[in-house]
Design a protein around this motif. Sequence first.
Motif, PDB file in Angstrom:
ATOM      1  N   GLN A  52      63.439  68.534  41.389  1.00 42.86           N
ATOM      2  CA  GLN A  52      64.636  69.050  40.727  1.00 42.86           C
ATOM      3  C   GLN A  52      65.106  68.145  39.595  1.00 42.86           C
ATOM      4  O   GLN A  52      66.041  68.502  38.869  1.00 42.86           O
ATOM      5  N   ASP A  53      64.494  66.971  39.455  1.00 46.04           N
ATOM      6  CA  ASP A  53      64.886  66.036  38.383  1.00 46.04           C
ATOM      7  C   ASP A  53      64.418  66.609  37.054  1.00 46.04           C
ATOM      8  O   ASP A  53      63.236  66.867  36.836  1.00 46.04           O
ATOM      9  N   GLY A  54      65.371  66.825  36.155  1.00 50.62           N
ATOM     10  CA  GLY A  54      65.034  67.447  34.851  1.00 50.62           C
ATOM     11  C   GLY A  54      64.563  66.462  33.800  1.00 50.62           C
ATOM     12  O   GLY A  54      64.117  66.876  32.715  1.00 50.62           O
ATOM     13  N   ALA A  55      64.642  65.152  34.123  1.00 53.42           N
ATOM     14  CA  ALA A  55      64.242  64.166  33.105  1.00 53.42           C
ATOM     15  C   ALA A  55      62.732  64.205  32.912  1.00 53.42           C
ATOM     16  O   ALA A  55      61.987  64.396  33.861  1.00 53.42           O
ATOM     17  N   PRO A  56      62.264  64.045  31.669  1.00 53.42           N
ATOM     18  CA  PRO A  56      60.813  64.048  31.421  1.00 53.42           C
ATOM     19  C   PRO A  56      60.170  62.828  32.066  1.00 53.42           C
ATOM     20  O   PRO A  56      60.782  61.785  32.211  1.00 53.42           O
ATOM     21  N   ALA A  57      58.946  63.003  32.513  1.00 52.83           N
ATOM     22  CA  ALA A  57      58.208  61.920  33.151  1.00 52.83           C
ATOM     23  C   ALA A  57      56.839  61.804  32.513  1.00 52.83           C
ATOM     24  O   ALA A  57      56.345  62.734  31.864  1.00 52.83           O
ATOM     25  N   GLN A  58      56.236  60.649  32.670  1.00 53.24           N
ATOM     26  CA  GLN A  58      54.940  60.378  32.057  1.00 53.24           C
ATOM     27  C   GLN A  58      53.851  61.055  32.891  1.00 53.24           C
ATOM     28  O   GLN A  58      53.791  60.921  34.105  1.00 53.24           O
ATOM     29  N   LEU A  59      53.001  61.793  32.224  1.00 51.50           N
ATOM     30  CA  LEU A  59      51.918  62.514  32.869  1.00 51.50           C
ATOM     31  C   LEU A  59      50.738  61.573  33.088  1.00 51.50           C
ATOM     32  O   LEU A  59      50.332  60.861  32.178  1.00 51.50           O
ATOM     33  N   PRO A  60      50.148  61.538  34.283  1.00 51.13           N
ATOM     34  CA  PRO A  60      48.993  60.651  34.499  1.00 51.13           C
ATOM     35  C   PRO A  60      47.766  61.187  33.765  1.00 51.13           C
ATOM     36  O   PRO A  60      47.729  62.339  33.318  1.00 51.13           O
ATOM     37  N   GLU A  61      46.760  60.342  33.681  1.00 46.70           N
ATOM     38  CA  GLU A  61      45.526  60.742  33.006  1.00 46.70           C
ATOM     39  C   GLU A  61      44.773  61.710  33.917  1.00 46.70           C
ATOM     40  O   GLU A  61      44.425  61.387  35.038  1.00 46.70           O
ATOM     41  N   LEU A  62      44.524  62.928  33.458  1.00 47.82           N
ATOM     42  CA  LEU A  62      43.878  63.970  34.227  1.00 47.82           C
ATOM     43  C   LEU A  62      42.678  64.507  33.476  1.00 47.82           C
ATOM     44  O   LEU A  62      42.543  64.345  32.263  1.00 47.82           O
ATOM     45  N   ALA A  63      41.830  65.166  34.240  1.00 46.50           N
ATOM     46  CA  ALA A  63      40.636  65.801  33.659  1.00 46.50           C
ATOM     47  C   ALA A  63      40.633  67.259  34.080  1.00 46.50           C
ATOM     48  O   ALA A  63      41.211  67.633  35.100  1.00 46.50           O
ATOM     49  N   LEU A  64      39.950  68.096  33.299  1.00 48.53           N
ATOM     50  CA  LEU A  64      39.857  69.535  33.562  1.00 48.53           C
ATOM     51  C   LEU A  64      38.393  69.885  33.676  1.00 48.53           C
ATOM     52  O   LEU A  64      37.601  69.673  32.762  1.00 48.53           O
ATOM     53  N   SER A  65      38.021  70.448  34.845  1.00 45.78           N
ATOM     54  CA  SER A  65      36.620  70.781  35.083  1.00 45.78           C
ATOM     55  C   SER A  65      36.306  72.138  34.483  1.00 45.78           C
ATOM     56  O   SER A  65      37.205  72.889  34.066  1.00 45.78           O
ATOM     57  N   ALA A  66      35.010  72.438  34.452  1.00 37.21           N
ATOM     58  CA  ALA A  66      34.576  73.719  33.889  1.00 37.21           C
ATOM     59  C   ALA A  66      35.073  74.881  34.742  1.00 37.21           C
ATOM     60  O   ALA A  66      35.172  76.020  34.252  1.00 37.21           O
ATOM     61  N   ASP A  67      35.423  74.618  36.049  1.00 39.02           N
ATOM     62  CA  ASP A  67      35.915  75.689  36.932  1.00 39.02           C
ATOM     63  C   ASP A  67      37.403  75.881  36.808  1.00 39.02           C
ATOM     64  O   ASP A  67      38.004  76.651  37.574  1.00 39.02           O
ATOM     65  N   GLY A  68      38.052  75.149  35.887  1.00 36.99           N
ATOM     66  CA  GLY A  68      39.491  75.294  35.725  1.00 36.99           C
ATOM     67  C   GLY A  68      40.288  74.457  36.677  1.00 36.99           C
ATOM     68  O   GLY A  68      41.471  74.744  36.896  1.00 36.99           O
ATOM     69  N   VAL A  69      39.685  73.389  37.259  1.00 40.49           N
ATOM     70  CA  VAL A  69      40.385  72.505  38.178  1.00 40.49           C
ATOM     71  C   VAL A  69      40.871  71.294  37.405  1.00 40.49           C
ATOM     72  O   VAL A  69      40.084  70.636  36.694  1.00 40.49           O
ATOM     73  N   ARG A  70      42.185  71.000  37.544  1.00 41.89           N
ATOM     74  CA  ARG A  70      42.750  69.814  36.913  1.00 41.89           C
ATOM     75  C   ARG A  70      42.867  68.754  38.009  1.00 41.89           C
ATOM     76  O   ARG A  70      43.455  68.989  39.051  1.00 41.89           O
TER      77      ARG A  70
END
Length: 830
Positions: free
Chosen positions: A93-111
């Motif tokens: 419920q916290d509306g403040a922006p937060a830093q997104l971690p480093e993520l990857a996206l697979s060919a199957d659409g999995v983040r």
Amino acid sequence: MPIPKPIGLRQWIWRAFVRSALIPLVLVETALIAIYLLTNGAIRDAQIDHLRQTALNDLQASASLESRLISEQLAQVGSLTQLYRNLTAKALQDGAPAQLPELALSADGVRYSPDDNGGAAVFYSGATPAEQHDLQKIARLRQLEPLMKEIETRNPLVASLYFNSWDSFNHIYPWFFTVDQYPADMNIPQYNFYYLADAEHNPSRGVVWTDVYLDPAGHGWMMSAIAPVYRDAFLEGVVGIDITVSVILEQIDQLQVPWGGYAMLVSDDLSIMALPEPGEVDFGLAELTDHSYLEAIRSEMFKPEDFQLDRRPETAELAAAISGAPSGVQRVMLGGRPQLVAWTTVAQTGWHLLAVVDEAAVFRQTNALASRYQQIGYLLIAGLVLFYIGFFAVMWLRARQLSQALLAPIAGISRMLGDIGLGRWRPEPVHAPIRELDEMSRHTQDIGSRLAHSESERWEAQRRLELVLESATESLWEYDMPNHTLRLRGSMLGRFGLPSGVLSDREFRQRIHPDDLPQALAQIERIQQGLQQRYEAEYRFADALGEYHWLLSRGRVLEQDPQTGMVRVLAGTHVDIDALKRVEAELRAATLQAEAASEAKGRLLSGISHELRTPLNAILGFAQLMRMDCDDSSQSEAAEYLDEILLASRHLNQLLGEILEWSSLQKERPQLELQPVDVCSLMRECAELVALEVQQRGLQLDLNLPDDGLLVLAEPRRLRQVLLNLLSNAMKYNVPNGHISLRAESSPEHVRILVEDTGLGIDPAQQAQVFEPFQRLGRENSMIQGTGIGLSLCLEFARLMNGQLGLHSEPGVGSRFWIELPRVAPAPLQ
């Protein structure tokens, strides 16, 4: 060499056994042994039962204690789950922006999070298109990773923490490479660790626990504490804390189960959740930790039915007991051995903690104690047996000495009887030191002389009878029943003038006396009907001159049809019994002579009694005269001898009189002349007769007379004899300064006269023997004189007067003897 003067058999046996008390000692010791065995067995059983119950209580207490420990640990995990849920809801419920971690996206659409940077793993399933992934949700939840790490590090039970969202987003700590473990199109809301927390399954929105399942993340068999995360009324997702079965097993292995037992965890639906290695052997199960996770990734996978206690035959009864009670102890056969299972319910989750202990281990000490008690008992019994073996050996030696003293005269008398049995009718007599045996020897010699005379007469009678039998057999016969012909052989043909050896049954029956024919025909008819196999009939048979002679015809079935059972041939003999009929008459006369001899024997007994009493009365009279002349102060020893002679003479006189009276009663029951007797007068007379002896013995006689005019139907002399005998026994068997009561009770039909004393009493087991002749109930060796016949005579007299004699006695309290007679109504006044 002079023959020593014989002494009485009773006196001689008394001197031999006066120092022995064999029977009372055996009875007392037997009672003591029985009491010891009974009390020792009762105490031993009570102690063993107490120890067994204590062991079961200790087992139950141990299970309860360990259950509380696990409940507290699970409560702690539940509290951490609530904390984690509340902070997760707050972070979302916290509306403040937060830093997104480093993520990857697979060919199957999995983040996903490709590398382990010390935080949590991220997996956003391809079930939700990549352009619809809520990246801010991922960023907001990243700030909870320090908390997740702290919870996992601080609590040894926690295997992992996770958050699953409604759109198949998974945030889990510790990090693992989720793409290799989860399927790309994983639909998270379909798994139990999600839907068990939704509004349908968890309307209270509290913490719930899942069943044991195979973790898709690869942690093996585990259970989860989950809690829903709502945004208003919308289920945003579910947080959960995983606990692996291996961790639970480690915790259970650390539980202190007594007697080398182990603990196990069962869910509220009776499914085994955690089972250590000893339990796997007993239950024949494995924890399946090496299971392939391919199926768990694609769908939920729970433990098989073998892990359900209510589905296993050997644990079905245990499952019913667990369902019926929150705690208890049950005996179960596991692994081929009896086991004791104690269970308690974990209050936090409704699970059941079971403590399993080998029954032999629990009761080993108790059984050892029981065996020791038993060995001690056996040793004590063995000691008593050895003691009595030695005691009986001594008694046997003394008995042998006694038997040696009796052996010579008895063997001599036995030799005399043996000689008589061999036909030497006049053997050499044996001289014995015991008067009775000496008299028996002379009597045996007299019997031999009489038998010699009888044997000569018997031999002559037997010779004559043999001649008669030899001459009486007339013929042998065979009766052909189908052909109705009779074949005869022997002297009967010539003697009775029969025409030939083969006759028809009609011709033969014409010779039988008409009065005897029905009996003979009845025997034939019974044989034809199969009711008997033998034929026997007596009848008169006519000779050629028409004179009848008695014949005895005996026979039996010789041939019989095996199929129909019809008799074919009947065979037998004819015997002339005319002479036997004469012998029967002679036997009748001999019977009359025997009855006369019996009467002569009675007269002989009467004569013997008078002959014995004459010298006995002389001994008694002279002893009394000598005692009167004896000065007690100067000749105390002679006075004592004379007192002994007087006492023995009176006792022998009483014994002789009672024996003869008992013998006469047994021979012929006399007819007493019954008449009305005044009970009050008779009781007063008897009390006066014994008053002096009561005073000399230091006793007190209480006479309670009934009302005048109370009458009974009796013979006065015999009723007085009965009462005096009962009063005499009350005096002899009383205690010093004791009391004797003479009273009467009446009813409309009977009057009962009672004699009560405060004496020794009679054991209930011996009361049935009181009225048997010559029975003194072990008082034969006491100083109390008696013959054992008096009460038997009293009973006979009571019966002859149409009355009854009875007693009630208690050992150490006293005895009550009574005679009950028919009551007679007084004659009306004129």
